[in-house]
Design a protein around this motif. Structure first.
Motif, PDB file in Angstrom:
ATOM      1  N   LYS A  62       0.814  -1.217   0.000  1.00  0.00           N
ATOM      2  CA  LYS A  62       0.000   0.000   0.000  1.00  0.00           C
ATOM      3  C   LYS A  62       0.853   1.274   0.000  1.00  0.00           C
ATOM      4  N   PHE A  63       2.022   1.243   0.631  1.00  0.00           N
ATOM      5  CA  PHE A  63       2.962   2.368   0.484  1.00  0.00           C
ATOM      6  C   PHE A  63       3.387   2.480  -0.983  1.00  0.00           C
ATOM      7  N   ALA A  64       3.580   1.337  -1.637  1.00  0.00           N
ATOM      8  CA  ALA A  64       3.969   1.350  -3.051  1.00  0.00           C
ATOM      9  C   ALA A  64       2.865   1.964  -3.914  1.00  0.00           C
ATOM     10  N   VAL A  65       1.623   1.622  -3.628  1.00  0.00           N
ATOM     11  CA  VAL A  65       0.503   2.211  -4.375  1.00  0.00           C
ATOM     12  C   VAL A  65       0.482   3.721  -4.189  1.00  0.00           C
ATOM     13  N   ARG A  66       0.693   4.154  -2.972  1.00  0.00           N
ATOM     14  CA  ARG A  66       0.704   5.602  -2.706  1.00  0.00           C
ATOM     15  C   ARG A  66       1.807   6.296  -3.498  1.00  0.00           C
ATOM     16  N   GLY A  67       3.024   5.783  -3.435  1.00  0.00           N
ATOM     17  CA  GLY A  67       4.138   6.411  -4.137  1.00  0.00           C
ATOM     18  C   GLY A  67       3.932   6.418  -5.639  1.00  0.00           C
ATOM     19  N   PHE A  68       3.484   5.298  -6.165  1.00  0.00           N
ATOM     20  CA  PHE A  68       3.213   5.183  -7.596  1.00  0.00           C
ATOM     21  C   PHE A  68       2.157   6.204  -8.034  1.00  0.00           C
ATOM     22  N   THR A  69       1.083   6.288  -7.251  1.00  0.00           N
ATOM     23  CA  THR A  69      -0.039   7.151  -7.623  1.00  0.00           C
ATOM     24  C   THR A  69       0.318   8.620  -7.531  1.00  0.00           C
ATOM     25  N   GLU A  70       1.046   9.011  -6.490  1.00  0.00           N
ATOM     26  CA  GLU A  70       1.418  10.418  -6.350  1.00  0.00           C
ATOM     27  C   GLU A  70       2.379  10.846  -7.457  1.00  0.00           C
ATOM     28  N   SER A  71       3.307   9.982  -7.811  1.00  0.00           N
ATOM     29  CA  SER A  71       4.222  10.293  -8.906  1.00  0.00           C
ATOM     30  C   SER A  71       3.476  10.376 -10.230  1.00  0.00           C
ATOM     31  N   LEU A  72       2.562   9.433 -10.461  1.00  0.00           N
ATOM     32  CA  LEU A  72       1.745   9.459 -11.668  1.00  0.00           C
ATOM     33  C   LEU A  72       0.965  10.761 -11.775  1.00  0.00           C
ATOM     34  N   SER A  73       0.374  11.172 -10.673  1.00  0.00           N
ATOM     35  CA  SER A  73      -0.395  12.422 -10.655  1.00  0.00           C
ATOM     36  C   SER A  73       0.475  13.605 -11.055  1.00  0.00           C
TER      37      SER A  73
ATOM     38  N   GLU B 236       3.227  13.539 -12.865  1.00  0.00           N
ATOM     39  CA  GLU B 236       3.581  13.430 -14.282  1.00  0.00           C
ATOM     40  C   GLU B 236       2.451  13.929 -15.178  1.00  0.00           C
ATOM     41  N   LEU B 237       1.230  13.518 -14.894  1.00  0.00           N
ATOM     42  CA  LEU B 237       0.099  13.900 -15.736  1.00  0.00           C
ATOM     43  C   LEU B 237      -0.211  15.389 -15.615  1.00  0.00           C
ATOM     44  N   ARG B 238      -0.015  15.937 -14.442  1.00  0.00           N
ATOM     45  CA  ARG B 238      -0.200  17.384 -14.281  1.00  0.00           C
ATOM     46  C   ARG B 238       0.897  18.149 -15.013  1.00  0.00           C
TER      47      ARG B 238
ATOM     48  N   ARG C 242       0.055  18.315 -18.504  1.00  0.00           N
ATOM     49  CA  ARG C 242      -1.304  18.848 -18.688  1.00  0.00           C
ATOM     50  C   ARG C 242      -2.210  17.848 -19.413  1.00  0.00           C
ATOM     51  N   ALA C 243      -2.076  16.592 -19.049  1.00  0.00           N
ATOM     52  CA  ALA C 243      -2.924  15.556 -19.629  1.00  0.00           C
ATOM     53  C   ALA C 243      -4.348  15.688 -19.083  1.00  0.00           C
ATOM     54  N   PRO C 244      -5.355  15.318 -19.862  1.00  0.00           N
ATOM     55  CA  PRO C 244      -6.747  15.428 -19.419  1.00  0.00           C
ATOM     56  C   PRO C 244      -7.170  14.240 -18.546  1.00  0.00           C
ATOM     57  N   VAL C 245      -6.309  13.906 -17.589  1.00  0.00           N
ATOM     58  CA  VAL C 245      -6.555  12.757 -16.718  1.00  0.00           C
ATOM     59  C   VAL C 245      -6.252  13.159 -15.277  1.00  0.00           C
ATOM     60  N   ARG C 246      -7.268  13.072 -14.431  1.00  0.00           N
ATOM     61  CA  ARG C 246      -7.073  13.349 -13.004  1.00  0.00           C
ATOM     62  C   ARG C 246      -6.710  12.060 -12.274  1.00  0.00           C
ATOM     63  N   VAL C 247      -6.066  12.213 -11.130  1.00  0.00           N
ATOM     64  CA  VAL C 247      -5.632  11.047 -10.353  1.00  0.00           C
ATOM     65  C   VAL C 247      -6.012  11.242  -8.889  1.00  0.00           C
ATOM     66  N   THR C 248      -6.603  10.206  -8.293  1.00  0.00           N
ATOM     67  CA  THR C 248      -6.972  10.239  -6.880  1.00  0.00           C
ATOM     68  C   THR C 248      -6.400   9.019  -6.175  1.00  0.00           C
ATOM     69  N   CYS C 249      -5.726   9.249  -5.058  1.00  0.00           N
ATOM     70  CA  CYS C 249      -5.241   8.151  -4.212  1.00  0.00           C
ATOM     71  C   CYS C 249      -6.129   8.093  -2.974  1.00  0.00           C
ATOM     72  N   VAL C 250      -6.724   6.946  -2.723  1.00  0.00           N
ATOM     73  CA  VAL C 250      -7.677   6.778  -1.626  1.00  0.00           C
ATOM     74  C   VAL C 250      -7.035   5.977  -0.498  1.00  0.00           C
TER      75      VAL C 250
ATOM     76  N   ARG D 132     -10.311  15.440  -6.157  1.00  0.00           N
ATOM     77  CA  ARG D 132      -9.318  15.422  -5.082  1.00  0.00           C
ATOM     78  C   ARG D 132      -8.179  14.470  -5.411  1.00  0.00           C
ATOM     79  N   ARG D 133      -6.972  14.892  -5.071  1.00  0.00           N
ATOM     80  CA  ARG D 133      -5.811  14.035  -5.324  1.00  0.00           C
ATOM     81  C   ARG D 133      -5.600  13.025  -4.194  1.00  0.00           C
ATOM     82  N   ARG D 134      -6.067  13.335  -2.989  1.00  0.00           N
ATOM     83  CA  ARG D 134      -5.975  12.386  -1.876  1.00  0.00           C
ATOM     84  C   ARG D 134      -7.302  12.375  -1.128  1.00  0.00           C
ATOM     85  N   GLN D 135      -7.762  11.172  -0.774  1.00  0.00           N
ATOM     86  CA  GLN D 135      -9.002  11.048  -0.011  1.00  0.00           C
ATOM     87  C   GLN D 135      -8.803  10.058   1.123  1.00  0.00           C
ATOM     88  N   LEU D 136      -8.889  10.561   2.356  1.00  0.00           N
ATOM     89  CA  LEU D 136      -8.901   9.700   3.535  1.00  0.00           C
ATOM     90  C   LEU D 136     -10.339   9.275   3.796  1.00  0.00           C
TER      91      LEU D 136
END
Length: 278
Positions: free
Chosen positions: A159-170, A172-174, A177-185, A241-245
């Motif tokens: 799950k730490f790996a998912v977080r790191g992967f997702t935040e880095s992906l977000s 990169e896409l920002r 300026r790709a038309p793709v949003r990313v949310t890590c839950v 949202r980029r992060r959701q608790l």
């Protein structure tokens, strides 16, 4: 009209728990759903519930650790619906045990599903999300992607790996300026059967000896329903949202980790000791 109306959304791990609840929640927004899971029976029930709520649904039995199968599922989803707007990488499993007692197969099993499943789903759907002009990737990490806990080393790692992967992906896409949003839950304790359906390596020092015992201990701490978690996920998607608790426990422990990133570990050790003595 819902902002999701007419959108095509794919969800992994949709046969139960958060995956099923999120699918049913989105079904009420007149979406088209592509669902997958390894459980045929659970998947059929989710499909029935989603159709009853008004959604167009396709489902497939799928092991998300198999990248070729995930690629084929993504292609099939795109071809069937003419596009894809979102992927929710939710599929996950539980593994409890001390580092020295777990096998390498245990680590490979959980990483194959919890981490590589997210990577496979993201990479397979990303071209279609870009092409949609309004894409969204939702990756389900965990509170255990923020804090560590004795007996959860393999789960924490995934799950730490998912977080790191997702935040880095977000990022990169920002950046592009790709038309793709990313949310890590990051859900806290959600009242699902993830532990009951997972693996447990007995450990006297950690205070659990069977899957049933570990599941009972988890149920005592799981205060948030899958339906409440699904509502939070859909709201996070709506608001970009980029992060959701999810859950009071997630909010409190995330804050504690932020304020005392080393000292919080003492609390985790004390909690584990008290649990082992029960």
């Amino acid at each position: 009209m819902s902002r999701f109306s007419g959108k095509v959304i794919a969800i992994t791990g949709a046969a139960s728990g958060i995956g099923r609840a999120t699918a049913v929640k989105l079904a009420g927004h007149q979406v088209a759903l592509s669902l997958c899971d390894v459980s045929d029976e659970g998947l059929r029930e989710t499909e029935r519930l989603c159709r009853a709520a008004g959604a167009s649904v396709r489902s497939a039995r799928l092991d998300v650790s198999d990248h070729a199968a995930v690629n084929a599922w993504a292609e099939d989803t795109h071809d069937a619906f003419g596009g894809v707007n979102a992927i929710i990488n939710n599929a996950g499993v539980s593994l409890s045990g001390a580092v020295g007692d777990l096998t390498l197969d245990d680590f490979e099993w959980i990483m194959g599903i919890n981490f590589w499943g997210v990577v496979h789903g993201t990479r397979a759907f990303l071209p279609y999300l870009r092409a949609s002009g309004d894409g969204h990737i939702v990756n389900i990490s965990s509170l255990f992607g923020i804090i560590a806990m004795p007996g959860a080393s393999a789960y924490n790692a995934s799950k730490f790996a998912v977080r790191g992967f997702t935040e880095s992906l977000s990022e990169e896409l920002r950046l592009e300026r790709a038309p793709v949003r990313v949310t890590c839950v990051h859900p806290g304790g959600i009242d699902t059967n993830i532990v009951a359906g997972g693996r447990v390596t007995p450990s006297e020092s950690l205070g659990f000896e069977t899957v049933d015992q570990a599941a009972r201990d988890f149920k005592r701490l799981a205060r948030t329903s899958p339906e409440a978690a699904a509502a939070r996920i859909v709201r996070a998607m709506t608001r970009g949202r980029r992060r959701q608790l999810i859950g009071t426990d997630a909010w409190l422990l995330e804050k504690m980790q932020r304020l005392a990133p080393v000292a919080y570990q003492n609390l985790m050790v004390s909690f584990a000791r008290r649990s082992a003595r029960r």
